[in-house]
Design a protein around this motif. Structure first.
Motif, PDB file in Angstrom:
ATOM      1  N   LEU A 137       0.061  -0.295   6.872  1.00  0.00           N
ATOM      2  CA  LEU A 137       1.828  -0.147   6.597  1.00  0.00           C
ATOM      3  C   LEU A 137       1.462   1.362   7.906  1.00  0.00           C
ATOM      4  O   LEU A 137       2.909   0.716   8.579  1.00  0.00           O
ATOM      5  N   TRP A 140       7.072  -2.306   0.434  1.00  0.00           N
ATOM      6  CA  TRP A 140       6.230  -2.562   0.318  1.00  0.00           C
ATOM      7  C   TRP A 140       5.752  -2.497  -1.419  1.00  0.00           C
ATOM      8  O   TRP A 140       5.709  -3.694  -1.875  1.00  0.00           O
ATOM      9  N   LEU A 141       6.169  -1.431  -1.611  1.00  0.00           N
ATOM     10  CA  LEU A 141       5.663  -1.415  -3.197  1.00  0.00           C
ATOM     11  C   LEU A 141       7.499  -2.196  -4.183  1.00  0.00           C
ATOM     12  O   LEU A 141       7.056  -2.312  -4.990  1.00  0.00           O
ATOM     13  N   ILE A 148      -1.727   1.854   2.352  1.00  0.00           N
ATOM     14  CA  ILE A 148      -1.156   3.178   3.411  1.00  0.00           C
ATOM     15  C   ILE A 148      -1.505   3.391   4.645  1.00  0.00           C
ATOM     16  O   ILE A 148      -0.421   3.393   6.187  1.00  0.00           O
ATOM     17  N   ALA A 172      -0.836  -0.192  -3.597  1.00  0.00           N
ATOM     18  CA  ALA A 172      -0.016  -0.090  -2.588  1.00  0.00           C
ATOM     19  C   ALA A 172      -0.838   1.753  -1.805  1.00  0.00           C
ATOM     20  O   ALA A 172      -0.668   1.722  -0.550  1.00  0.00           O
ATOM     21  N   VAL A 186       5.968   1.553   3.270  1.00  0.00           N
ATOM     22  CA  VAL A 186       5.401   2.043   2.382  1.00  0.00           C
ATOM     23  C   VAL A 186       6.335   1.669   0.854  1.00  0.00           C
ATOM     24  O   VAL A 186       5.960   0.944  -0.334  1.00  0.00           O
TER      25      VAL A 186
END
Length: 398
Positions: free
Chosen positions: A243, A225-226, A240, A236, A222
């Motif tokens: 991911l 990705w953020l 979760i 995002a 996470v």
């Protein structure tokens, strides 16, 4: 031409004689000075004329230096050719082809002794010198080696016997066409292998980065990705669950309990139009965990498709689309999938209407009800979708 000492003494005596005579006879200074000048000049002119006539006087004292002997005349260079002499390179099996124009002449100590072996000696000397140079060169560097070879062979050097002096000009150094093609293919393969090796190393680095760093846990996935989508906080949150599922798969682990409610809904759930509940029912207490390897039914896939395109159960297009899918499946003789979708997604009234349309004149016999769908005859017609019922302004069906 040099003026000897006796000649200078003669000129001086001739110049002093009028001065001595004028002194004795009491001549004027101008007269005997003029006479001295004339006699000195005349005697000097005679001496120069005599020396330039090529008949010098014999030196009685033998002080004249002997003239050096004349240098012997050098013989001109002669020409011969070397054509495609095979010279080994630094790689076994790849020979250079050497060609050149050989210039040679007898050595100074052997002038006048040249014979028929002299051209062969000259060629042997040039080829031996070329061999010492190219035996350390790579076959793919033939053009570079040729320039180096021309510079070294342009200097005349004697052969091993010392009988001839030889040099080479217009030297060429090539490879056989087959060897050039082999070297080209090897070079292309080597370059392709280097590129493939770099790509494989790059892929290994990416896998190591994703496996050991990014997907080490759901939290690290996470955060990764953020970091790549700093301005998409809400998205995002939606990512979760996926991911966490990816991170668990990358580590060959189950998804942690903390993130299971964020995963993709169970496959065996039904839509709101069928069961009247939410789109997917959560497993009750004591139920077995959802098996994601189970086969997804045709009705569930159709529900996901319609939800993705925005077709909701309360829309007329929902019923029309389901009817069309059922009809298309029956025309393709996919009766099991058609029955599953009809039972799961169509209201009972629509199913009854569809069954009534298939009744023929012999419907009272009941044979059509007991016949199995996969074994119906060719005259059997598939169910036709019923048109959506029109509604009046009060919402009542017409």
């Amino acid at each position: 031409m040099r003026i000897r000492l006796p000649s200078l003494l003669l000129v001086a005596l001739c110049g002093l004689a009028p001065a001595a005579l004028g002194n004795l006879l009491h001549w004027s200074v101008w007269l005997w000075g003029f006479m001295s000048t004339v006699t000195a000049s005349g005697s000097l002119l005679l001496v120069l004329t005599f020396l330039g006539s090529g008949h010098p006087r014999a030196d009685p004292y033998g002080t004249e230096e002997p003239e050096p002997p004349a240098a012997p005349t050098e013989q001109p260079y002669q020409e011969t050719r070397v054509i495609d002499a095979a010279l080994p390179s630094a790689v076994d099996g790849y020979d250079f082809l050497f060609s050149a124009t050989v210039w040679w002449r007898p050595a100074p100590d052997h002038t006048g002794r040249s014979d028929g072996a002299s051209p062969a000696l000259a060629v042997s000397a040039v080829v031996s010198r070329a061999l010492e140079i190219v035996c350390r060169k790579q076959p793919g560097r033939a053009s570079f080696a040729r320039f180096f070879l021309e510079g070294e062979l342009s200097v005349p050097l004697p052969d091993r016997s010392g009988r001839v002096m030889a040099l080479a000009a217009d030297a060429t150094l090539t490879l056989a066409p087959a060897d050039r093609e082999r070297l080209r293919k090897l070079s292309d393969l080597r370059k392709d292998e280097e590129i493939w090796e770099y790509e494989r190393q790059h892929e290994r680095n990416k896998r190591r980065y994703l496996g050991d760093d990014v997907l080490q846990s759901a939290g690290s996935a996470v955060v990764w990705w953020l970091a790549r989508h700093e301005n998409e906080i809400e998205k995002a949150v939606d990512m979760i669950g996926p991911l966490a599922q990816i991170a668990a798969a990358a580590n060959d682990e189950e998804v942690p309990e903390l993130f299971r409610h964020l995963l993709v809904p169970p496959v065996g759930a039904r839509s709101e139009a069928t069961v009247g509940g939410p789109l997917w029912d959560a497993p009750g207490p004591g139920a077995e965990p959802f098996d994601r390897e189970a086969e997804v039914g045709a009705a569930d896939r159709l529900v996901l498709l319609m939800a993705a395109v925005g077709v909701k159960p309360d829309m007329d297009e929902y019923t029309v689309l389901v009817h069309r899918v059922v009809t298309s499946l029956e025309m393709a003789e996919l009766y099991e999938a058609a029955d599953e979708i009809r039972r799961a997604l169509l209201p009972m009234s629509d199913q009854d209407d569809g069954a009534g349309e298939g009744e023929g004149p012999d419907a009272d016999t009941g044979e059509g009800d007991t016949a199995s769908r996969p074994f119906r005859d060719a005259s059997h017609q598939p169910h036709r979708p019923t048109a959506p019922r029109a509604q009046n302004e009060d919402g009542d069906e017409s």
